[in-house]
Design a protein around this motif. Structure first.
Motif, short mmCIF file in Angstrom:
data_model
loop_
_atom_site.label_atom_id
_atom_site.label_comp_id
_atom_site.label_asym_id
_atom_site.label_seq_id
_atom_site.Cartn_x
_atom_site.Cartn_y
_atom_site.Cartn_z
N UNK A 1 0.81 -1.22 0.00
CA UNK A 1 0.00 0.00 0.00
C UNK A 1 0.84 1.27 0.00
N UNK A 2 2.14 1.12 0.20
CA UNK A 2 3.07 2.25 0.19
C UNK A 2 2.71 3.28 1.24
N UNK A 3 2.20 2.83 2.37
CA UNK A 3 1.88 3.73 3.47
C UNK A 3 3.12 3.90 4.34
N UNK A 4 3.55 5.12 4.55
CA UNK A 4 4.79 5.35 5.28
C UNK A 4 4.58 5.16 6.78
N UNK A 5 5.56 4.54 7.42
CA UNK A 5 5.50 4.35 8.86
C UNK A 5 6.91 4.38 9.45
N UNK A 6 6.98 4.56 10.77
CA UNK A 6 8.27 4.69 11.46
C UNK A 6 8.73 3.32 11.94
N UNK A 7 10.00 3.05 11.73
CA UNK A 7 10.58 1.79 12.16
C UNK A 7 11.88 2.05 12.90
N UNK A 8 12.01 1.44 14.08
CA UNK A 8 13.26 1.55 14.82
C UNK A 8 14.29 0.57 14.26
N UNK A 9 15.55 0.95 14.33
CA UNK A 9 16.62 0.10 13.82
C UNK A 9 17.84 0.21 14.73
N UNK A 10 18.39 -0.93 15.14
CA UNK A 10 19.61 -0.94 15.95
C UNK A 10 20.80 -0.57 15.08
N UNK A 11 21.60 0.39 15.56
CA UNK A 11 22.77 0.80 14.77
C UNK A 11 24.08 0.39 15.44
N UNK A 12 24.10 0.25 16.79
CA UNK A 12 25.33 -0.21 17.44
C UNK A 12 25.07 -0.51 18.91
N UNK A 13 26.06 -1.16 19.53
CA UNK A 13 26.07 -1.42 20.96
C UNK A 13 27.40 -0.96 21.54
N UNK A 14 27.36 -0.61 22.80
CA UNK A 14 28.59 -0.37 23.56
C UNK A 14 28.54 -1.20 24.83
N UNK A 15 29.68 -1.73 25.23
CA UNK A 15 29.76 -2.62 26.40
C UNK A 15 30.67 -1.99 27.44
#
Length: 422
Positions: free
Chosen positions: A307-321
């Motif tokens: 349907x090409x309906x835009x929505x927000x998606x979270x995405x992991x970019x990095x971790x720190x330990x």
């Protein structure tokens, strides 16, 4: 011609007339007749559950000499419990990293009408459209329960006949509001962690992180209700059990240490300098060290095919330990975990040695997307699960969830569960 005939003599014929074979047969050991004491000693040195099962399956003598319940086993390499299949609603698929295969277990209790809110010591914690808090071991199908949702101190009323407003809750200022069965199932509890397997210890304790208030509440297996830990409010990022205490962390990386063994909870604090940045915090026990894993997320705007309906998606970019230096106390950045591998998500976080288990890579973080259940609202989307490599900051896809694979996954998201035979 004679030489060719000699060259074509069958190996079996040679073995038949060879005196060496007779000597080997005379020296052969009947492994099925090992003494029970020796077999017990051998079995207690096994670290992998699959190897233990194979050992007991050698013969009748080995099976009778080796205990059916390996209480000595350390935490096992976790399986990833996948979302429910539309074609088979009584079984759940578990992806095994060590074999790169799937195990299909009969688990109708974890249907799409249930919500899991943690896994701990191999047990899955489930909620449904009732006050029941169910514990189940997917491997053995053993079950236990915790005090109901209606027994939390901030739940002041429950009535099935009030359709859509079954629960009455009270906020910190004394105001009252109502929640439906589904709202309580989906939003009341963030995560539950256990002190031990319910079948391993006579007494065990559970601790819950409450979503809206940020409170910590606890109960024992003999309790009839939950109790709020008054001095540990806002330490709601993550909680783990370590050496007799529960450790909880807040957004800034400060630690509350909860001793729940007495008549009333005792709380002490490890005040560390604030950890700036990061979207989520996880606590991990690694040998004698306490680790803090900080997760960084980014926002993406995607179109919902078809349907090409835009929505927000979270995405992991990095971790720190970080490692807790108690002499400070302070968090010290860790850039190399050696052969350690971390498993984080909605599960109670795990640290294992990659050399003890095949199928996993050291110096990596295996993660699931537990941070946002709204990602599972029916959109076509990529899964934010993967293997974060500390040495170069890259993220590799899990074999069961290839990158750029779009699917309409049912809620809830996948979760790590350690196979536990008790």
């Amino acid at each position: 011609m004679q030489m060719q005939m000699q060259m074509h003599i069958r190996a079996n014929d040679w073995m038949e007339f060879s005196p060496v074979r007779e000597t080997r047969e005379d020296m052969a050991v009947d492994w099925t007749q090992l003494l029970p004491e020796l077999l017990e000693t051998i079995s207690k040195r096994i670290k992998v559950y699959a190897d233990y099962i194979h050992c007991r399956a050698v013969c009748r003598n080995w099976r009778s000499s080796i205990s059916g319940t390996p209480y000595h086993l350390p935490p096992q390499l976790p399986w990833l419990m996948l979302p429910q299949s539309q074609s088979n609603k009584s079984h759940r698929a578990f992806f095994d990293l060590s074999t790169n295969n799937y195990h299909f277990l009969n688990l109708p209790e974890a249907s799409h009408l249930k919500r899991h809110c943690g896994s701990s010591h191999g047990w899955l914690i489930l909620l449904d459209d009732s006050p029941l808090v169910l514990l189940i071991n997917p491997l053995t199908r053993a079950k236990s329960t915790l005090p109901s949702l209606s027994s939390f101190p901030n739940v002041v009323g429950f009535n099935y006949s009030n359709i859509g407003q079954e629960y009455t809750l009270q906020n910190s200022s004394g105001g009252r509001y109502t929640c439906s069965l589904r709202q309580m199932r989906d939003g009341f509890i963030k995560k539950i962690a256990l002190s031990s397997s319910p079948l391993k210890a006579i007494n065990f304790t559970a601790i819950a992180i409450l979503n809206q208030t940020g409170d910590l509440a606890y109960c024992s297996n003999r309790s009839q209700s939950w109790t709020i830990i008054e001095n540990a409010r806002s330490f709601c990022e993550d909680v783990i059990y370590l050496n007799g205490f529960f450790y909880a962390v807040n957004k800034s990386g400060q630690i509350a240490v909860c001793d729940l063994t007495g008549y009333s909870p005792e709380v002490s604090f490890i005040e560390t300098p604030s950890q700036a940045g990061g979207d989520m915090q996880y606590l991990v026990s690694s040998a004698d060290e306490l680790l803090l894993v900080t997760r960084y997320l980014d926002l993406e705007f995607q179109d919902d095919h078809p349907f090409m309906q835009q929505y927000i998606l979270y995405r992991t970019i990095r971790f720190e330990v970080f490692r807790l230096d108690r002499s400070g106390p302070r968090w010290v950045r860790v850039r190399n975990l050696g052969d350690k591998v971390l498993f984080i998500g909605e599960n109670s976080s795990l640290s294992l040695s990659a050399t003890d288990f095949s199928g996993c890579i050291g110096n990596c973080i295996y993660h699931t997307d537990d941070y946002s259940e709204t990602n599972y609202d029916g959109h076509f989307r990529e899964h934010d699960l993967g293997i974060f490599k500390l040495w170069d900051g890259s993220i590799e896809a899990l074999p069961c969830y290839p990158r750029n694979f779009l699917s309409r996954s049912p809620w809830p998201p996948p979760i790590w569960i350690s196979p536990n035979p008790f």
